[in-house]
Design an enzyme around this catalytic site. Structure first.
Site, PDB file in Angstrom:
ATOM      1  N   CYS A 164     -45.191  61.005  58.596  1.00 28.53           N
ATOM      2  CA  CYS A 164     -44.849  60.649  57.265  1.00 28.53           C
ATOM      3  C   CYS A 164     -45.710  60.544  55.682  1.00 28.53           C
ATOM      4  O   CYS A 164     -45.561  61.644  55.321  1.00 28.53           O
ATOM      5  CB  CYS A 164     -43.545  59.689  56.690  1.00 28.53           C
ATOM      6  SG  CYS A 164     -43.892  57.941  57.958  1.00 28.53           S
ATOM      7  N   HIS A 243     -42.210  54.270  51.605  1.00 30.71           N
ATOM      8  CA  HIS A 243     -43.165  53.913  51.065  1.00 30.71           C
ATOM      9  C   HIS A 243     -43.738  55.172  49.810  1.00 30.71           C
ATOM     10  O   HIS A 243     -42.794  55.787  49.547  1.00 30.71           O
ATOM     11  CB  HIS A 243     -44.082  54.918  52.400  1.00 30.71           C
ATOM     12  CG  HIS A 243     -44.546  54.703  54.003  1.00 30.71           C
ATOM     13  ND1 HIS A 243     -44.779  53.338  54.220  1.00 30.71           N
ATOM     14  CD2 HIS A 243     -43.880  56.181  54.136  1.00 30.71           C
ATOM     15  CE1 HIS A 243     -44.005  53.811  55.533  1.00 30.71           C
ATOM     16  NE2 HIS A 243     -44.020  54.942  55.720  1.00 30.71           N
TER      17      HIS A 243
HETATM   18  P1  NAD Z   1     -37.839  54.942  68.071  1.00 32.29           P
HETATM   19  O1  NAD Z   1     -38.003  53.744  68.437  1.00 32.29           O
HETATM   20  O2  NAD Z   1     -36.972  54.997  66.932  1.00 32.29           O
HETATM   21  O3  NAD Z   1     -37.388  56.166  68.862  1.00 32.29           O
HETATM   22  C1  NAD Z   1     -37.588  56.056  69.797  1.00 32.29           C
HETATM   23  C2  NAD Z   1     -37.255  56.796  71.071  1.00 32.29           C
HETATM   24  O4  NAD Z   1     -38.204  57.149  72.275  1.00 32.29           O
HETATM   25  C3  NAD Z   1     -35.984  55.844  71.334  1.00 32.29           C
HETATM   26  O5  NAD Z   1     -35.166  55.978  71.452  1.00 32.29           O
HETATM   27  C4  NAD Z   1     -36.866  55.336  72.913  1.00 32.29           C
HETATM   28  O6  NAD Z   1     -35.861  54.325  73.810  1.00 32.29           O
HETATM   29  C5  NAD Z   1     -36.817  56.827  73.526  1.00 32.29           C
HETATM   30  N1  NAD Z   1     -38.424  56.497  74.599  1.00 32.29           N
HETATM   31  C6  NAD Z   1     -39.181  55.118  75.113  1.00 32.29           C
HETATM   32  N2  NAD Z   1     -39.849  55.032  75.848  1.00 32.29           N
HETATM   33  C7  NAD Z   1     -40.207  56.318  75.854  1.00 32.29           C
HETATM   34  C8  NAD Z   1     -40.598  57.674  76.751  1.00 32.29           C
HETATM   35  N3  NAD Z   1     -41.702  57.459  77.704  1.00 32.29           N
HETATM   36  N4  NAD Z   1     -40.022  59.077  76.545  1.00 32.29           N
HETATM   37  C9  NAD Z   1     -39.603  59.976  75.528  1.00 32.29           C
HETATM   38  N5  NAD Z   1     -38.975  58.481  75.160  1.00 32.29           N
HETATM   39  C10 NAD Z   1     -38.828  57.570  75.367  1.00 32.29           C
HETATM   40  O7  NAD Z   1     -39.372  55.885  66.969  1.00 32.29           O
HETATM   41  P2  NAD Z   1     -39.554  56.734  65.608  1.00 32.29           P
HETATM   42  O8  NAD Z   1     -39.396  56.198  64.575  1.00 32.29           O
HETATM   43  O9  NAD Z   1     -38.042  57.917  66.513  1.00 32.29           O
HETATM   44  O10 NAD Z   1     -40.799  57.981  66.423  1.00 32.29           O
HETATM   45  C11 NAD Z   1     -40.599  58.414  67.073  1.00 32.29           C
HETATM   46  C12 NAD Z   1     -42.032  59.401  66.558  1.00 32.29           C
HETATM   47  O11 NAD Z   1     -42.125  59.098  65.574  1.00 32.29           O
HETATM   48  C13 NAD Z   1     -43.435  57.814  66.707  1.00 32.29           C
HETATM   49  O12 NAD Z   1     -44.412  58.640  67.019  1.00 32.29           O
HETATM   50  C14 NAD Z   1     -43.694  57.521  65.272  1.00 32.29           C
HETATM   51  O13 NAD Z   1     -45.053  57.324  65.164  1.00 32.29           O
HETATM   52  C15 NAD Z   1     -43.196  59.395  64.614  1.00 32.29           C
HETATM   53  N6  NAD Z   1     -43.054  58.436  63.224  1.00 32.29           N
HETATM   54  C16 NAD Z   1     -42.142  57.622  63.099  1.00 32.29           C
HETATM   55  C17 NAD Z   1     -41.442  57.759  61.672  1.00 32.29           C
HETATM   56  C18 NAD Z   1     -40.264  56.541  60.939  1.00 32.29           C
HETATM   57  O14 NAD Z   1     -40.254  55.860  59.950  1.00 32.29           O
HETATM   58  N7  NAD Z   1     -39.602  56.135  61.915  1.00 32.29           N
HETATM   59  C19 NAD Z   1     -41.423  58.099  60.549  1.00 32.29           C
HETATM   60  C20 NAD Z   1     -42.712  59.836  60.813  1.00 32.29           C
HETATM   61  C21 NAD Z   1     -43.063  59.817  62.491  1.00 32.29           C
END
Ligand code: NAD
Length: 366
Positions: A164, A243
């Site tokens: 992000c 942020h």
């Molecule tokens: P999250 O924890 O909210 O969601 C992740 C999901 O993946 C959960 O439902 C979890 O149960 C599932 N999971 C667990 N192990 C897994 C596996 N081995 N394979 C597939 N799914 C699995 O996380 P998020 O915040 O959605 O982040 C996801 C990605 O996006 C990360 O790479 C993070 O860095 C990136 N990201 C997050 C944000 C944010 O603000 N949350 C912003 C930009 C990018």
């Protein structure tokens, strides 16, 4: 039926089946904060469809998937784990491999750093893949933001939509770089400690500098636009909303810009909102988020980068500005554009962005 009528009917069928062929089948692996948002953004588009989302186990996120009508799959292929969904009241259509078998592209929204293991399954299934910013550029092989390198990602096997913060930096810096031909940037990321739905992270009463300097955020811009010379520092603060970036950009001599023309440049680029804090009374991230809720954005999301007009100043060759990033949502439309790039269905990034954003606005009821 007259022969004219018959021909029209056959043409209609042909068009329908062409449409079906052109509908990109998208799987979401990891239906959490990012996954559920990407799923809805994809579902809103007329050239792609969600064919399934995965959950690791039956939990409250499954209810949302069921309500939306997205077929539910298990993240794992283990028969016992798949069977665990049924007693909890959910129909599970199979494991990850079953989902990959019917997908054109998988958007991996798993927690950061588990991507490498998932990538093996994607490559084996011959499915295109998109990772998120928690993964390393080297693992994914390519990185993506809509404004920086859509063309380079055309028809690639896979990519990583950058984080992000990096997406936010790219939105305002890429047009500046394109005007100036060179750009040096120093910035400080004032980072939210956790997402609103996250009860495990902190700090809750401290300011936490990232002691690895420079931080990875700025240099990560160079994975999508290597020509921008950028460094950053970062500090986490006890807030969950957004942020905030404090940016100093050094423009080359002869740039020909003024504060007003920089603002005009950003106004004419997609996914950037510029507002005057003094005039609107939107002076903090709290009001920015309230604004997003007021305009009816789903989950209170703001896909755009928010720049305070009165916080922008070009002093000679040095440009100062602040921008706010809604961490849970600025990357969402970029994932949709990245799907079109990988599938090779839209070469022009601005056309893809316009299509993505129009469909998302419609689902937001705006
Ligand atoms: P999250 O924890 O909210 O969601 C992740 C999901 O993946 C959960 O439902 C979890 O149960 C599932 N999971 C667990 N192990 C897994 C596996 N081995 N394979 C597939 N799914 C699995 O996380 P998020 O915040 O959605 O982040 C996801 C990605 O996006 C990360 O790479 C993070 O860095 C990136 N990201 C997050 C944000 C944010 O603000 N949350 C912003 C930009 C990018």
């Amino acid at each position: 039926m007259s022969s004219d009528g018959e021909e029209a009917f056959i043409d209609g069928l042909r068009e329908q089946s062409m449409e079906k062929v052109m509908t990109i089948k998208v799987a979401i692996n990891g239906y959490g904060t990012i996954g559920k948002r990407v799923a809805d953004a994809v579902d809103a588009q007329d050239d792609m469809e969600i064919i399934g989302v995965t959950k690791t186990r039956p939990s409250f996120g499954c209810d949302l998937a069921v309500r939306k009508g997205y077929p539910l799959y298990c993240t794992y292929n283990d028969a016992e784990k798949i069977a665990a969904f049924e007693p909890a009241g959910y129909t599970c259509h199979g494991g990850l491999n079953d989902l990959l078998a019917i997908a054109d592209v998988v958007v991996d929204c798993s927690p950061g750093k588990v991507g490498a293991a998932n990538k093996e399954a994607y490559v084996k299934a011959g499915v295109k893949y998109i990772f998120q910013g928690g993964e390393k550029h080297a693992m994914a092989g390519m990185s993506y933001t809509s404004s920086a390198n859509h063309t380079e990602n055309m028809n690639a096997a896979g990519t990583r939509v950058v984080s992000c913060n990096t997406t936010g930096l790219s939105r305002t810096l890429v047009p500046l770089y394109e005007h100036c031909g060179s750009l040096k940037v120093e910035c400080t990321m004032i980072r939210r400690a956790a997402d609103p739905g996250d009860s495990k992270k902190g700090p809750i009463n401290a300011i936490k500098p990232v002691l690895k300097v420079p931080s990875h955020h700025g240099p990560d811009v160079m994975t999508v636009k290597p020509e921008i010379d950028i460094n950053s520092m970062a500090v986490a603060v006890p807030t969950t909303l957004m942020h905030c970036h404090s940016i100093v950009a050094f423009l080359p001599q002869g740039h020909g810009l003024t504060t007003e023309s920089v603002l005009e440049m950003w106004r004419s680029n997609p996914r950037i909102i510029i507002m005057n804090g003094g005039e609107t009374n939107i002076t903090t991230t709290a009001e920015v988020m309230e604004y997003a809720r007021d305009i009816g954005r789903k989950w209170g999301d703001l896909h755009e980068i928010f720049v305070w007009e009165d916080g922008v100043k070009l002093d000679g060759d040095t440009l100062y500005y602040f921008q706010a990033i809604h961490q849970e949502s600025d990357v969402i439309p970029e994932n949709v554009d990245a799907i079109r790039a990988l599938m090779g269905t839209e070469a022009d990034w601005k056309t893809s962005v316009a299509k993505t954003d129009a469909a998302i606005s419609a689902y937001n009821g705006l």
